[in-house]
Design an enzyme around this catalytic site. Structure first.
Site, short mmCIF file in Angstrom:
data_model
loop_
_atom_site.label_atom_id
_atom_site.label_comp_id
_atom_site.label_asym_id
_atom_site.label_seq_id
_atom_site.Cartn_x
_atom_site.Cartn_y
_atom_site.Cartn_z
N ARG A 259 1.08 -1.26 -0.03
CA ARG A 259 0.09 0.13 -0.01
C ARG A 259 0.82 1.42 -0.08
O ARG A 259 0.33 2.24 -0.44
CB ARG A 259 -0.95 0.01 1.41
N HIS B 260 4.02 -10.28 19.62
CA HIS B 260 5.36 -10.05 20.33
C HIS B 260 6.07 -11.22 20.69
O HIS B 260 5.62 -12.01 20.63
CB HIS B 260 5.18 -9.29 21.98
N ILE C 7 6.76 -12.91 23.26
CA ILE C 7 6.14 -13.95 24.10
C ILE C 7 5.02 -14.75 23.31
O ILE C 7 4.92 -15.90 23.59
CB ILE C 7 5.33 -13.14 25.35
N ASN C 8 4.43 -14.00 22.19
CA ASN C 8 3.61 -14.85 21.54
C ASN C 8 4.26 -16.00 20.54
O ASN C 8 3.53 -17.05 20.37
CB ASN C 8 2.60 -13.99 20.67
N TYR C 9 5.35 -15.40 20.10
CA TYR C 9 6.00 -16.51 18.90
C TYR C 9 6.70 -17.42 19.84
O TYR C 9 6.80 -18.65 19.43
CB TYR C 9 7.10 -15.60 18.36
N ASP D 156 12.73 -12.15 19.38
CA ASP D 156 13.05 -10.73 18.67
C ASP D 156 14.70 -10.74 18.09
O ASP D 156 14.82 -10.45 17.03
CB ASP D 156 12.75 -9.60 19.70
#
Length: 384
Positions: free
Chosen positions: A93, A128, A130-132, A158
């Site tokens: 975009r 974030h 923690i989720n991965y 990260d």
């Protein structure tokens, strides 16, 4: 524009459109290796993390304006690498997608760094570190057996699974380009990096080596591979996994007959005896006792204590500053260095070097941001 002559990536120009931690960490590694990194910010992007700003040049571009997009295209035409961390579809975009950029510069290495990758049902999901970690089994394998999983800061997804893996991909693509003359698109996903990092533990999950979370040879409950509290409240880390190291641990502490430390039935007694021994003296005492004993026993240092350690000082010049650590291997012929941190917005200098006149620069880069010092993105500012 900073010179990085004679370093391994001297002459490589990187355009960095990423924010937060993973992308900036990866481009910091490239910068330490000698690449020229130009960070193009603007819009709703938050300020960069100052720790990862060293050696980089910062500019501001309004990619929602035609002039800003034109300026980016001019910059990309001179670049070797572009890295972006938008959710899939956002770069399209903005007219900054791989198809558009590679049409301008077919030699461009274009790296998209995201949490879940460019495809799949979660590709558009926010997340974030923690989720991965949670989604790849890393978090589910860490922490005590009788409590929730333990968070290892944001260094796994990260930094290692994200920024470092992206940097490896960029280096590989640059090498491949030296043979073909062509750039390519790199789809770097932090979940992929996490899966790679935990691969060794997947193979032993559910076995005696690692029956479950918080249980196993190196999970934290084995008495010979864990931390112990000392008399002063400090801690020592014991990594006496192999027989020769455990023997050195046991004999140095003068605990008597050597038990079979790989027999789980001996673990409660070993733990009790080690715990009592280490609680009897201070951390500094045990540091001195185990010096040179090859038992894999070390003090657990706080971040502030690290820089006084002789071993660290032999690797890093103490005068270089606490955060100016070249986070890459040492090379025998080519020097590497952490560049100075200069977070002034240098849009005018960079864009004028590309041939843009004052009028175009004014339209491409918001005037109220040009020439200012970029704010710090870490630590965050909390209200209330």
């Amino acid at each position: 524009m900073r010179s990085s002559a004679q370093r391994p990536l001297s002459g490589i120009r990187v355009v960095d459109l990423t924010r937060l931690a993973p992308g900036p960490y990866g481009t910091m590694l490239l910068c330490d290796l000698g690449a020229e990194v130009i960070v193009a910010g603007g819009g709703r992007a938050g300020p960069p993390v100052s720790t990862f700003a060293r050696g980089k040049t910062f500019i501001t571009l309004d990619l929602k304006s035609s002039e800003g997009r034109d300026a980016l295209q001019r910059l990309v035409s001179t670049a070797d690498v572009l890295i972006e961390g938008f959710r899939p579809g956002v770069a399209d975009r903005l007219g900054a997608d791989y198809a558009a950029m590679s049409a301008i510069n077919p030699r461009l290495i274009y790296c998209s760094l995201t949490g879940y990758g460019q495809s799949g049902p979660r590709a558009q999901d926010a997340g974030h570190d923690i989720n991965y970690l949670a989604y790849t089994g890393v978090l589910g394998s860490m922490g005590p057996t009788d409590g929730p999983p333990a968070l290892p800061l944001n260094v796994i997804a990260d930094m290692a699974g994200g920024g470092m893996v992206a940097a490896i991909g960029i280096l590989a693509a640059l090498h491949e380009r030296s043979r073909t003359g062509l750039g390519q698109h790199i789809d770097a996903a932090m979940v992929d990096g996490c899966l790679s990092l935990i691969a060794m533990h997947f193979a032993v999950w559910g076995t005696e080596a690692m029956p479950g979370r918080g249980d196993g040879l190196i999970a934290g409950n084995a008495p010979f591979y864990r931390c112990y509290t000392c008399a002063d409240g400090g801690h020592v880390a014991v990594g006496s996994l192999e027989p020769q190291f455990f023997q050195a641990l046991w004999t140095t502490l003068e605990l008597g007959d050597l038990p079979d430390h790989m027999d789980r039935r001996t673990w409660p007694d070993i733990e009790a005896r080690l715990d009592a021994a280490f609680r009897s003296q201070t951390r500094e005492h045990w540091t001195a006792v185990f010096e040179g004993k090859q038992a894999c026993v070390t003090p657990v240092l706080t971040p502030h204590e690290v820089w006084q350690e002789p071993q660290i000082q032999t690797r890093i010049d103490p005068a270089s500053g606490e955060f100016s650590v070249p986070a890459i291997p040492r090379f025998s012929r080519t020097p590497v260095a952490a560049g100075p941190t200069d977070m002034r917005d240098q849009s005018v200098e960079v864009l004028s070097s590309l041939g843009l006149d004052d009028d175009l620069i004014a339209k491409a880069s918001p005037a109220h941001e040009r020439g200012q010092t970029i704010g710090l993105g870490w630590p965050p500012v909390f209200n209330g």
